[in-house]
Design a protein around this motif. Structure first.
Motif, PDB file in Angstrom:
ATOM      1  N   CYS A  49      -6.415 -18.276  33.967  1.00 31.83           N
ATOM      2  CA  CYS A  49      -7.339 -17.888  34.264  1.00 31.83           C
ATOM      3  C   CYS A  49      -8.821 -18.764  34.214  1.00 31.83           C
ATOM      4  N   HIS A  50      -8.730 -19.806  33.963  1.00 35.00           N
ATOM      5  CA  HIS A  50      -9.733 -20.846  33.390  1.00 35.00           C
ATOM      6  C   HIS A  50     -10.224 -21.931  33.895  1.00 35.00           C
ATOM      7  N   SER A  51      -8.178 -23.010  34.117  1.00 36.01           N
ATOM      8  CA  SER A  51      -8.165 -23.901  34.280  1.00 36.01           C
ATOM      9  C   SER A  51      -9.245 -24.541  34.593  1.00 36.01           C
ATOM     10  N   PRO A  52      -9.710 -23.374  36.368  1.00 36.03           N
ATOM     11  CA  PRO A  52     -10.152 -23.941  36.821  1.00 36.03           C
ATOM     12  C   PRO A  52     -12.133 -24.656  36.661  1.00 36.03           C
ATOM     13  N   SER A  53     -12.305 -23.526  35.491  1.00 35.39           N
ATOM     14  CA  SER A  53     -12.889 -23.737  35.452  1.00 35.39           C
ATOM     15  C   SER A  53     -13.601 -25.218  33.699  1.00 35.39           C
ATOM     16  N   THR A  54     -12.398 -25.375  33.204  1.00 37.61           N
ATOM     17  CA  THR A  54     -12.202 -26.095  32.152  1.00 37.61           C
ATOM     18  C   THR A  54     -13.125 -27.855  33.409  1.00 37.61           C
ATOM     19  N   ALA A  55     -11.487 -27.678  34.831  1.00 41.59           N
ATOM     20  CA  ALA A  55     -12.041 -28.688  35.096  1.00 41.59           C
ATOM     21  C   ALA A  55     -13.599 -29.363  35.967  1.00 41.59           C
ATOM     22  N   GLY A  56     -13.654 -28.082  36.151  1.00 37.68           N
ATOM     23  CA  GLY A  56     -15.075 -28.341  36.840  1.00 37.68           C
ATOM     24  C   GLY A  56     -16.217 -28.553  36.153  1.00 37.68           C
ATOM     25  N   LEU A  57     -16.290 -28.518  34.968  1.00 37.80           N
ATOM     26  CA  LEU A  57     -17.128 -29.165  33.390  1.00 37.80           C
ATOM     27  C   LEU A  57     -17.272 -30.184  33.188  1.00 37.80           C
ATOM     28  N   LYS A  58     -15.345 -30.304  33.046  1.00 39.15           N
ATOM     29  CA  LYS A  58     -15.906 -31.893  32.227  1.00 39.15           C
ATOM     30  C   LYS A  58     -15.943 -32.810  33.146  1.00 39.15           C
ATOM     31  N   ALA A  59     -16.003 -32.687  34.636  1.00 41.48           N
ATOM     32  CA  ALA A  59     -16.095 -33.360  35.523  1.00 41.48           C
ATOM     33  C   ALA A  59     -16.998 -33.585  35.440  1.00 41.48           C
ATOM     34  N   ALA A  60     -18.430 -32.762  35.995  1.00 46.60           N
ATOM     35  CA  ALA A  60     -19.310 -32.567  36.052  1.00 46.60           C
ATOM     36  C   ALA A  60     -20.511 -32.686  34.486  1.00 46.60           C
ATOM     37  N   LEU A  61     -20.212 -32.420  33.754  1.00 44.46           N
ATOM     38  CA  LEU A  61     -20.484 -32.535  32.162  1.00 44.46           C
ATOM     39  C   LEU A  61     -20.473 -33.319  31.223  1.00 44.46           C
TER      40      LEU A  61
ATOM     41  N   THR B  38     -12.718 -18.195  39.733  1.00 38.47           N
ATOM     42  CA  THR B  38     -11.782 -19.308  39.199  1.00 38.47           C
ATOM     43  C   THR B  38     -10.289 -19.318  40.105  1.00 38.47           C
ATOM     44  N   GLN B  39      -9.604 -17.854  40.688  1.00 42.58           N
ATOM     45  CA  GLN B  39      -8.178 -17.410  40.990  1.00 42.58           C
ATOM     46  C   GLN B  39      -8.176 -17.474  42.269  1.00 42.58           C
ATOM     47  N   HIS B  40      -8.338 -18.981  42.634  1.00 44.42           N
ATOM     48  CA  HIS B  40      -8.534 -19.374  44.598  1.00 44.42           C
ATOM     49  C   HIS B  40      -7.967 -20.959  44.701  1.00 44.42           C
ATOM     50  N   GLU B  41      -7.551 -20.844  45.690  1.00 43.25           N
ATOM     51  CA  GLU B  41      -6.937 -22.437  45.827  1.00 43.25           C
ATOM     52  C   GLU B  41      -8.458 -22.820  45.914  1.00 43.25           C
ATOM     53  N   CYS B  42      -9.082 -22.981  46.202  1.00 44.59           N
ATOM     54  CA  CYS B  42     -10.732 -23.857  46.269  1.00 44.59           C
ATOM     55  C   CYS B  42     -11.440 -23.110  44.723  1.00 44.59           C
ATOM     56  N   GLY B  43     -10.613 -23.126  43.139  1.00 49.55           N
ATOM     57  CA  GLY B  43     -11.346 -22.337  42.079  1.00 49.55           C
ATOM     58  C   GLY B  43     -11.800 -23.285  42.113  1.00 49.55           C
TER      59      GLY B  43
END
Length: 741
Positions: A190-202, A366-371
Motif C-alpha cells: 500500500c504505502h511503502s513509497p509514502s514512507t520512503a518519500g516522507l522519510k527522505a524529505a522530512l 503509490t501503486q506505480h513504478e514511479c510511486g
C-alpha cells in the motif's frame, strides 16, 4: 485556531433539493444497517458489543466503538457492517473440505460465506481434500519442515486484515528467532513509497497531521484517493469541512462520484439533501501526477506565490528544483499530465491563496513504478508554502486497512527492524542484545520476491497470515504456479480463501485464527493519524480451537528453537506491549493501554511541529523531479485498476452503489467511445501481451485516453515485473480495446 463548522443548514452545499436524493445513485446506508442486523440476528448481543466496544477492523480511521477523536456523534459505515458478518458467523462444516473439487468452483465471496475455520486442517499431495488434525500435529509438521530448511528458503507474510500491533511484533520476533528476515506485510503493497518519500524529505515516515486538520483548513486536496469508497466515515469529516469553509479539490483520472457528492446518513441535513464535496476536479492521465504538480509549482514560482522565508530557513534543494522545472516545457507538462497550462494555473492559484492546506493521497499515487517520485512531488508542492508542522496543514498517506500503520513500525518487514530501523549489522547487534539471541542482519525477501523465489523452486515454506496472493498480485496464473512449487504452505485465517485450495506440492496446512475481538487481554492498533488505540476482548462466541496468531508463532518458534524458549514467551498481550514500549521508543505509552477508550497519538497532533524536521540537519528536502516519459501508442489506452463494492480484494457486491458500475465495467470517456463507435453497455475485450479482460463499456467522466476496470479482476492485464523502488506492484497497464461480438 481553525474555523469551526457553522451550525445552521447551508443550502449552498446541498447536492440535491430532492429529499433523500430520490433517484440519485448512491449507497443506501440504512439498508446496510438492516442487512447487518438480519445476518447477525442469531448473535445480536455479541454483534452489538463488537460495534459498541471494539476498535473497527475496517479502514484505518480507528473508530473505537462508534466514536472517534475527530467529530462528535455516532460513526458506523457500510464497510464495518459488512465485516461484522465475518466476526459473528458460525463455524463452517469441516466435512466440506474433505473434497475441494467443488470448493474450487466457488467464488471467494462464496467461500467466505461458508463460515469460520474452526480447526487445523491438513492436505497432502495427491489427496482430494483436507483432514482435521490437532494443533500439536499441525505445529509438529510445520516445525519439522522449518528445522530442516535453510532460513533463506523460509518466508512469512502477514496481511492487514484486522491485524494488531501485538501480532505484528510477536510474529516478526518469532520469525527472526528462526533465523530469517523473510517477513513482509500488506503495508508495503500500500504505502511503502509514502514512507520512503516522507522519510527522505522530512525525516518522519508517517502522516504528519491529524484528521481534525481537515475541518477548517483553507484547502483540502485529494490526489489518487477515493475516501468516500475506501474510508466512508470520512464523508462526515468532509461535510463538516465544507461547513467550516474548507475548499475541497480532487486530482484524479476519474471524477469519482462519491468525492463529488454524498448523502451522509448520520447527519440529518446531509441525509436529506446530500453534501457537495469537491469544488474542483482536475483530471489527469494515468501517471500524469508529477507533470501536473510540477506545472503547478512552476506557476507558484512564476507568480511569487511561494513562502520564501520558510524555504530559505527550513529547507534545502529549492534552487535545484527550480532549475529542473525551468527545463520542463509547458508543452511537455501538458502532454504528460493530460491537463492544460490554464488548469495547472487554476490549481496553483488555489494553493497560492491558501494559508493552510492538507494533502491526502492513496493507492492512485503509490501503486506505480514511479510511486516514490509521485509522493515526493506532493511533498515538493506542500513545502513551497510550508504546509507541514502546523495546525490545518499536513501530508497524509491515508490507510485503507485497520492496523496496517503498525505493521512496519513493529518491524514486520523484510527491510526494517522494529521502529523502522534499517536492517544492518549495527541495528541487528542492538536488537540481538535486547532479545538475547542472534538476529539476522541481511535484508529479507519482500512479498513479490517470495513469489518469484517460489516460482524458481527456491522457497520451501510459505506461512501466510490472511491475505490472498492469488487475488492481490499481478498475473494470477503465475502466482498459482508459484504456489504449487512450495513444499509446505501454511495459511492461517478466519475464513477460507482461494489460495488455500491451490494444489499442494507436498503439504498444505490450514490454521484457524481468532478475530481481534476474541484475543484474551485485548490488543492495540495504530490508525492513519498515528493514534494507538486499545481494543478490548469482547465476551461472546468462540470458534472451535481458533487461536491468536501471536501465540501460534511464538509456540512454533519455541519448537524450532527450544534453546530460546524462555526468550520467546509472553504471558499475555500486556507483556507484549511492555516490550514494544522498550524496543520502539515512539510507542512508549502503549504499555499503559488496558481498557476500551485508552489511546494516545505518538508524535503528537503534528509531526515536524514548528518546522523542526528530524533530519540530519533539521531541514526538509525538496527533490528535483522529472515526470515519467510515457508515450501512448495509437490504438492503445492507459488502464488503471479501481475498487468497487469491496474491502481489499474481498468483493461484496457485483454493483458499486456509488458509481453504479458492475464488476465487468470498463470505465471509458464518452468521446473515446464515440470515436470507436461504442455505446454504453457494449461488450469489449481489453488485451495486451499478458492477457485479456472481457467487459462492457461504462461511459464515465474519465480523462480521455484512460480506462479503468475493477481489481482484482483486472490483474490478468498487469505486469508482475513492474514495481516501484520499494517493491510495490504497478497496478496499471497499457491495453488495446476491441469490440466483442
Amino acid at each position: 485556531m481553525l474555523p469551526k463548522p457553522i451550525k445552521r443548514w447551508t443550502p449552498a452545499n446541498w447536492a440535491s433539493w430532492k429529499p433523500f436524493g430520490i433517484g440519485e445513485q448512491y449507497p443506501n446506508n440504512y439498508w446496510e444497517v438492516f442487512r447487518a442486523i438480519w445476518l447477525s440476528r442469531d448473535k445480536l448481543p455479541y454483534a452489538w458489543k463488537i460495534l459498541n466496544q471494539g476498535v473497527c477492523d475496517g479502514c484505518a480511521l480507528g473508530t473505537t466503538g462508534m466514536k472517534d477523536w475527530t467529530v462528535d456523534g455516532i460513526h458506523v459505515c457500510n464497510v464495518r457492517l459488512r465485516l461484522l458478518q465475518m466476526n459473528t458467523m458460525s463455524a463452517l462444516d469441516e466435512q466440506l473440505l474433505t473434497d475441494v473439487s467443488q470448493l474450487r468452483q466457488q467464488t471467494s465471496a462464496q467461500l467466505r460465506d461458508l463460515g469460520r475455520l474452526p480447526y487445523p486442517m491438513m492436505r497432502r499431495r495427491g489427496e482430494i481434500g483436507f483432514r482435521r488434525v490437532s494443533w500439536d500435529e499441525a505445529l509438529e509438521v510445520i516445525s519439522d519442515r522449518i528445522c530442516n530448511t535453510p532460513p533463506h528458503r523460509l518466508s512469512f507474510y502477514v496481511t492487514s486484515r484486522g491485524t494488531v500491533n501485538e501480532t505484528y511484533y510477536a510474529t516478526q520476533k518469532a520469525v527472526r528467532a528462526m533465523g530469517t528476515n523473510n517477513i513482509d506485510n500488506a503495508a508495503r503493497i500500500c504505502h511503502s513509497p509514502s514512507t520512503a518519500g516522507l522519510k527522505a524529505a522530512l525525516g518522519a515516515g508517517a502522516t504528519t497531521c491529524s484528521y481534525k486538520d481537515w475541518i477548517g483548513t483553507d484547502l483540502l486536496v485529494f490526489i489518487g484517493s477515493n475516501v468516500a469508497n475506501n474510508q466512508p466515515v470520512t464523508v462526515k469529516y468532509l461535510h463538516y469541512a465544507k461547513k467550516a469553509g474548507t475548499k475541497i479539490v480532487v486530482i484524479n483520472t476519474y471524477r469519482e462520484p462519491g468525492m463529488e457528492r454524498y448523502w451522509v446518513p448520520s447527519i440529518l441535513e446531509s441525509a436529506l439533501f446530500g453534501t457537495k464535496f469537491a469544488e474542483d476536479f482536475f483530471l489527469v492521465n494515468l501517471g500524469g501526477d508529477i507533470a501536473f504538480l510540477n506545472g503547478t509549482i512552476k506557476h507558484l514560482i512564476a507568480n511569487n506565490w511561494v513562502d520564501e522565508s520558510f524555504i530559505q530557513n527550513y529547507t534545502h534543494g529549492f534552487a535545484e528544483l527550480t532549475a529542473a522545472l525551468a527545463n520542463q516545457s509547458w508543452a511537455e507538462l501538458e502532454k504528460l499530465s493530460g491537463a492544460s497550462r490554464d488548469e495547472m494555473y487554476a490549481f496553483a492559484k488555489m494553493v497560492g491563496e491558501a494559508n493552510k492546506a492538507v494533502f491526502v493521497w492513496s493507492m492512485g499515487i503509490t501503486q506505480h513504478e514511479c510511486g516514490e517520485d509521485n509522493v515526493r512531488s506532493i511533498i515538493n508542492l506542500a513545502l513551497t508554502k510550508g504546509f507541514v508542522g502546523r495546525e490545518g496543514c499536513g501530508l497524509m498517506p491515508i490507510r485503507g486497512h485497520s492496523g496496517v500503520q503498525g505493521g512496519a513500525e513493529m518491524g514486520c518487514y523484510a527491510t526494517v527492524f522494529p521502529g523502522g530501523k534499517p536492517i544492518n549489522a549495527e541495528n541487528a547487534a542492538q536488537l540481538s542484545q535486547h532479545w538475547g539471541f542472534t538476529v539476522p542482519e541481511s535484508r529479507g525477501l519482500i512479498a513479490p520476491e517470495m513469489i518469484d523465489a517460489a516460482f524458481k523452486g527456491q522457497l520451501d515454506v510459505l506461512f501466510s497470515v490472511g491475505g490472498n496472493f492469488l487475488e492481490v498480485l499481478p498475473e494470477p496464473a503465475y502466482i498459482e504456479e508459484a504456489l504449487q512449487h512450495i513444499p509446505l504452505r501454511v495459511h492461517m485465517d478466519i475464513v477460507l480463501s482461494s489460495q488455500m485450495l491451490v494444489e499442494p506440492a507436498d503439504t498444505v496446512v490450514l490454521l484457524p485464527a481468532t478475530t481481534r475481538y476474541e484475543i484474551p487481554g485485548g490488543v492495540t492498533e495504530t490508525n492513519t493519524e498515528r493514534r494507538i488505540i486499545f481494543s478490548p476482548e469482547i465476551p461472546g462466541q468462540r470458534i472451535g480451537s481458533a487461536r491468536p496468531e501471536w501465540e501460534v508463532f511464538l509456540e512454533l518458534a519455541r519448537r524450532v528453537r527450544p534453546d530460546l524458549a524462555d526468550k520467546l514467551t509472553f504471558s499475555n498481550t500486556a507483556a507484549i506491549r511492555q516490550e514494544i514500549a522498550q524496543v520502539v521508543p515512539l510507542y512508549a505509552g502503549i504499555q499503559h493501554l488496558q481498557q476500551a477508550g485508552d489511546q494516545f497519538q505518538y508524535g503528537g497532533s503534528h509531526l515536524c511541529f514548528g518546522w523542526n524536521f528530524p533530519t540530519a540537519d533539521g531541514k526538509a528536502y525538496f527533490a528535483p523531479l522529472s515526470p515519467p516519459q510515457k508515450e501512448l501508442p495509437a490504438g492503445y489506452f492507459w488502464l488503471a485498476t479501481r475498487r468497487g463494492k469491496q474491502f481489499n480484494s474481498m468483493v461484496q457486491e457485483r454493483k458499486d452503489a456509488i458509481t453504479g458500475a458492475l464488476r465487468e465495467a470498463v470505465l471509458m470517456n464518452y468521446q473515446d467511445a464515440a470515436n470507436l463507435g461504442l455505446q454504453d453497455g457494449d461488450k469489449v475485450i481489453l488485451k495486451n501481451q499478458l492477457g485479456e479482460f472481457s467487459g462492457r463499456v461504462y461511459i464515465a467522466p474519465i480523462q480521455s485516453g484512460n480506462l479503468q476496470v475493477h481489481w482484482p479482476e483486472g490483474n490478468v492485464l498487469l505486469d508482475k515485473s513492474k514495481r516501484s523502488l520499494e517493491g510495490v506492484p504497478d497496478y496499471n497497464a497499457l491495453v488495446r480495446l476491441e469490440k466483442s461480438i
